[in-house]
Design a protein around this motif. Structure first.
Motif, PDB file in Angstrom:
ATOM      1  N   TYR A 130       0.810  -1.228   0.000  1.00 38.26           N
ATOM      2  CA  TYR A 130       0.000   0.000   0.000  1.00 38.26           C
ATOM      3  C   TYR A 130       0.839   1.272   0.000  1.00 38.26           C
ATOM      4  O   TYR A 130       0.518   2.246   0.682  1.00 38.26           O
ATOM      5  CB  TYR A 130      -0.993  -0.009   1.172  1.00 38.26           C
ATOM      6  CG  TYR A 130      -1.918  -1.191   1.120  1.00 38.26           C
ATOM      7  CD1 TYR A 130      -2.442  -1.641  -0.094  1.00 38.26           C
ATOM      8  CD2 TYR A 130      -2.255  -1.901   2.264  1.00 38.26           C
ATOM      9  CE1 TYR A 130      -3.285  -2.749  -0.169  1.00 38.26           C
ATOM     10  CE2 TYR A 130      -3.102  -3.009   2.204  1.00 38.26           C
ATOM     11  CZ  TYR A 130      -3.608  -3.430   0.979  1.00 38.26           C
ATOM     12  OH  TYR A 130      -4.432  -4.521   0.910  1.00 38.26           O
ATOM     13  N   MET A 187       1.629  -0.891   5.328  1.00 33.01           N
ATOM     14  CA  MET A 187       2.805  -0.022   5.295  1.00 33.01           C
ATOM     15  C   MET A 187       3.947  -0.521   6.167  1.00 33.01           C
ATOM     16  O   MET A 187       5.078  -0.041   6.041  1.00 33.01           O
ATOM     17  CB  MET A 187       2.432   1.408   5.677  1.00 33.01           C
ATOM     18  CG  MET A 187       1.960   2.256   4.499  1.00 33.01           C
ATOM     19  SD  MET A 187       3.205   2.489   3.192  1.00 33.01           S
ATOM     20  CE  MET A 187       4.420   3.504   4.049  1.00 33.01           C
ATOM     21  N   PHE A 193       7.282   0.245   4.411  1.00 32.50           N
ATOM     22  CA  PHE A 193       8.479   0.883   4.976  1.00 32.50           C
ATOM     23  C   PHE A 193       9.726   0.021   4.731  1.00 32.50           C
ATOM     24  O   PHE A 193      10.827   0.547   4.525  1.00 32.50           O
ATOM     25  CB  PHE A 193       8.303   1.138   6.473  1.00 32.50           C
ATOM     26  CG  PHE A 193       7.363   2.272   6.798  1.00 32.50           C
ATOM     27  CD1 PHE A 193       7.465   3.493   6.148  1.00 32.50           C
ATOM     28  CD2 PHE A 193       6.374   2.112   7.758  1.00 32.50           C
ATOM     29  CE1 PHE A 193       6.593   4.539   6.446  1.00 32.50           C
ATOM     30  CE2 PHE A 193       5.498   3.148   8.067  1.00 32.50           C
ATOM     31  CZ  PHE A 193       5.611   4.369   7.417  1.00 32.50           C
ATOM     32  N   ASP A 251       8.606   6.878  11.451  1.00 31.95           N
ATOM     33  CA  ASP A 251       7.566   7.049  10.432  1.00 31.95           C
ATOM     34  C   ASP A 251       6.328   6.315  10.934  1.00 31.95           C
ATOM     35  O   ASP A 251       6.431   5.246  11.546  1.00 31.95           O
ATOM     36  CB  ASP A 251       7.999   6.458   9.091  1.00 31.95           C
ATOM     37  CG  ASP A 251       9.185   7.193   8.484  1.00 31.95           C
ATOM     38  OD1 ASP A 251       9.272   8.420   8.659  1.00 31.95           O
ATOM     39  OD2 ASP A 251      10.025   6.530   7.853  1.00 31.95           O
ATOM     40  N   ALA A 303       2.226   5.159   9.767  1.00 25.85           N
ATOM     41  CA  ALA A 303       1.165   5.047   8.770  1.00 25.85           C
ATOM     42  C   ALA A 303      -0.137   4.746   9.495  1.00 25.85           C
ATOM     43  O   ALA A 303      -0.168   3.907  10.395  1.00 25.85           O
ATOM     44  CB  ALA A 303       1.473   3.946   7.761  1.00 25.85           C
ATOM     45  N   HIS A 353      -3.911   3.425   8.678  1.00 26.31           N
ATOM     46  CA  HIS A 353      -4.721   2.763   7.659  1.00 26.31           C
ATOM     47  C   HIS A 353      -6.171   2.682   8.117  1.00 26.31           C
ATOM     48  O   HIS A 353      -6.455   2.636   9.320  1.00 26.31           O
ATOM     49  CB  HIS A 353      -4.220   1.336   7.424  1.00 26.31           C
ATOM     50  CG  HIS A 353      -2.902   1.248   6.724  1.00 26.31           C
ATOM     51  ND1 HIS A 353      -2.659   1.822   5.495  1.00 26.31           N
ATOM     52  CD2 HIS A 353      -1.741   0.637   7.078  1.00 26.31           C
ATOM     53  CE1 HIS A 353      -1.421   1.553   5.122  1.00 26.31           C
ATOM     54  NE2 HIS A 353      -0.840   0.842   6.063  1.00 26.31           N
ATOM     55  N   ALA A 368      -4.742  10.431  12.981  1.00 28.22           N
ATOM     56  CA  ALA A 368      -3.501  11.010  12.445  1.00 28.22           C
ATOM     57  C   ALA A 368      -3.220  12.369  13.068  1.00 28.22           C
ATOM     58  O   ALA A 368      -2.077  12.673  13.445  1.00 28.22           O
ATOM     59  CB  ALA A 368      -3.594  11.113  10.928  1.00 28.22           C
ATOM     60  N   ASP A 410       7.687  11.140   8.974  1.00 24.84           N
ATOM     61  CA  ASP A 410       6.623  11.122   7.970  1.00 24.84           C
ATOM     62  C   ASP A 410       5.399  10.427   8.532  1.00 24.84           C
ATOM     63  O   ASP A 410       5.517   9.462   9.303  1.00 24.84           O
ATOM     64  CB  ASP A 410       7.074  10.381   6.702  1.00 24.84           C
ATOM     65  CG  ASP A 410       8.062  11.191   5.883  1.00 24.84           C
ATOM     66  OD1 ASP A 410       8.003  12.434   5.949  1.00 24.84           O
ATOM     67  OD2 ASP A 410       8.895  10.571   5.196  1.00 24.84           O
ATOM     68  N   LEU A 411       4.222  10.907   8.122  1.00 27.36           N
ATOM     69  CA  LEU A 411       2.978  10.262   8.505  1.00 27.36           C
ATOM     70  C   LEU A 411       2.138  10.055   7.254  1.00 27.36           C
ATOM     71  O   LEU A 411       1.850  11.010   6.539  1.00 27.36           O
ATOM     72  CB  LEU A 411       2.213  11.091   9.541  1.00 27.36           C
ATOM     73  CG  LEU A 411       1.058  10.342  10.240  1.00 27.36           C
ATOM     74  CD1 LEU A 411       0.818  10.898  11.636  1.00 27.36           C
ATOM     75  CD2 LEU A 411      -0.240  10.426   9.445  1.00 27.36           C
ATOM     76  N   HIS A 412       1.805   8.793   6.988  1.00 24.83           N
ATOM     77  CA  HIS A 412       1.008   8.440   5.815  1.00 24.83           C
ATOM     78  C   HIS A 412      -0.393   8.034   6.283  1.00 24.83           C
ATOM     79  O   HIS A 412      -0.522   7.287   7.245  1.00 24.83           O
ATOM     80  CB  HIS A 412       1.633   7.259   5.062  1.00 24.83           C
ATOM     81  CG  HIS A 412       3.048   7.478   4.640  1.00 24.83           C
ATOM     82  ND1 HIS A 412       3.398   7.868   3.365  1.00 24.83           N
ATOM     83  CD2 HIS A 412       4.213   7.366   5.331  1.00 24.83           C
ATOM     84  CE1 HIS A 412       4.708   7.984   3.293  1.00 24.83           C
ATOM     85  NE2 HIS A 412       5.230   7.676   4.468  1.00 24.83           N
ATOM     86  N   VAL A 413      -1.403   8.511   5.599  1.00 24.31           N
ATOM     87  CA  VAL A 413      -2.778   8.107   5.873  1.00 24.31           C
ATOM     88  C   VAL A 413      -3.351   7.517   4.590  1.00 24.31           C
ATOM     89  O   VAL A 413      -3.330   8.172   3.544  1.00 24.31           O
ATOM     90  CB  VAL A 413      -3.654   9.285   6.334  1.00 24.31           C
ATOM     91  CG1 VAL A 413      -5.075   8.805   6.634  1.00 24.31           C
ATOM     92  CG2 VAL A 413      -3.061   9.954   7.562  1.00 24.31           C
ATOM     93  N   SER A 414      -3.834   6.275   4.657  1.00 27.35           N
ATOM     94  CA  SER A 414      -4.366   5.662   3.443  1.00 27.35           C
ATOM     95  C   SER A 414      -5.391   4.598   3.772  1.00 27.35           C
ATOM     96  O   SER A 414      -5.377   4.000   4.853  1.00 27.35           O
ATOM     97  CB  SER A 414      -3.234   5.043   2.607  1.00 27.35           C
ATOM     98  OG  SER A 414      -2.640   3.958   3.298  1.00 27.35           O
TER      99      SER A 414
END
Length: 281
Positions: free
Chosen positions: A14, A122, A126, A227, A229, A231, A243, A255-259
């Motif tokens: 993802y 993630m 990562f 980092d 993530a 989800h 988040a 880093d922060l990923h939202v998905s």
């Protein structure tokens, strides 16, 4: 291709498409079987249609990529200039994807190292990024593998689901654990442990479970550079709120990923999933 070592993963990582393109990462799709249709994750089925199918209790199953698909991918990557390939995949405890990649690697035109990361989503993404960054810096296949394995060793994945029923039906969690999670209408928190999905805690309400998820992630992150993530499946507001709170609570956040998760993971967790991956750099 600008580097000699290529990175291959699968669709359950993802990773954002722009990130994959920027780092030259190739993802092999798993398959989602919706009714009588076999569809490639990430290209042929939307998470909305998946969520609707699950809510209507339509049959949804998943399957690994074929060894032939991996073989084609390895050939294409080699034709593009790679002299070695690192192939990183979701936990072999959850899928036969790793085994299919191993079979294909034996016939590949260049050396391929296939790695069972023990991760998914993630947490796997990562690992792929760590390998890609090492390769971009001129690292060898072995160095890229080491970078991915180091990242995997430090990464933790936690998630909340509204019900354990989907995981039980898909065989990803034992019937006894599913029964424990369902008793007294508690809300389960889970953790990826040893490549398997394990019941971590039982909380009385959804709001308390999500608050506890936030607390666990913040404690795991500590003050290190990490980092994260977040989800979800069909729960964008929950994910955005979590988040925002983690941004405020984690001092070392890089880093922060939202998905939204794809169909393969979503098929086994069901709508309402909220997960968080913590990965120290």
């Amino acid at each position: 291709m600008s580097r000699h070592v290529a990175i291959v993963t699968d669709s359950t990582a993802y990773l954002p498409p722009r990130t994959m393109e920027r780092h030259g990462i190739t993802a092999v799709p798993l398959t989602v079987v919706l009714g009588n249709q076999a569809l490639d994750e990430g290209t042929e089925i939307s998470t909305r249609s998946l969520a609707q199918a699950l809510q209507k209790r339509r049959p949804v199953t998943t399957s690994r990529p074929s060894p032939q698909l991996f073989a084609e991918t390895y050939r294409k990557v080699a034709d593009a200039g790679a002299t070695g390939i690192v192939s990183l995949h979701l936990s072999a405890e959850l899928s036969g994807t790793y085994d299919a990649a191993v079979l294909a690697a034996r016939e590949a035109p260049v050396p391929v190292r296939v790695v069972d990361t023990g991760m998914v989503a993630m947490a796997l993404g990562f690992c792929a990024l760590a390998a890609a960054e090492t390769a971009e810096a001129g690292g060898t296949v072995d160095e890229a593998v080491t970078a991915a394995e180091k990242r995997a060793a430090g990464t933790s994945a936690y998630f909340y689901v509204d019900t354990l029923d989907y995981l039980r039906r898909g065989g990803r969690i034992g019937a006894a654990q599913a029964l424990l999670g369902s008793a007294l209408a508690v809300k389960p928190l889970l953790k990826l442990e040893g490549g398997r999905i394990e019941l971590l805690e039982k909380v009385r309400t959804a709001s308390r479970a999500i608050a506890r998820l936030e607390e666990i992630v913040a404690d795991r992150a500590g003050s290190a550079q990490v980092d994260i993530a977040v989800h979800h499946l069909a729960a964008p507001d929950r994910a955005a709120a979590l988040a925002d709170r983690l941004r405020a609570r984690v001092p070392g956040l890089a880093d922060l990923h939202v998905s939204e998760v794809g169909a393969v993971i979503g098929a086994h967790t069901g709508p309402g999933l909220l997960g968080a991956v913590v990965s120290p750099r």
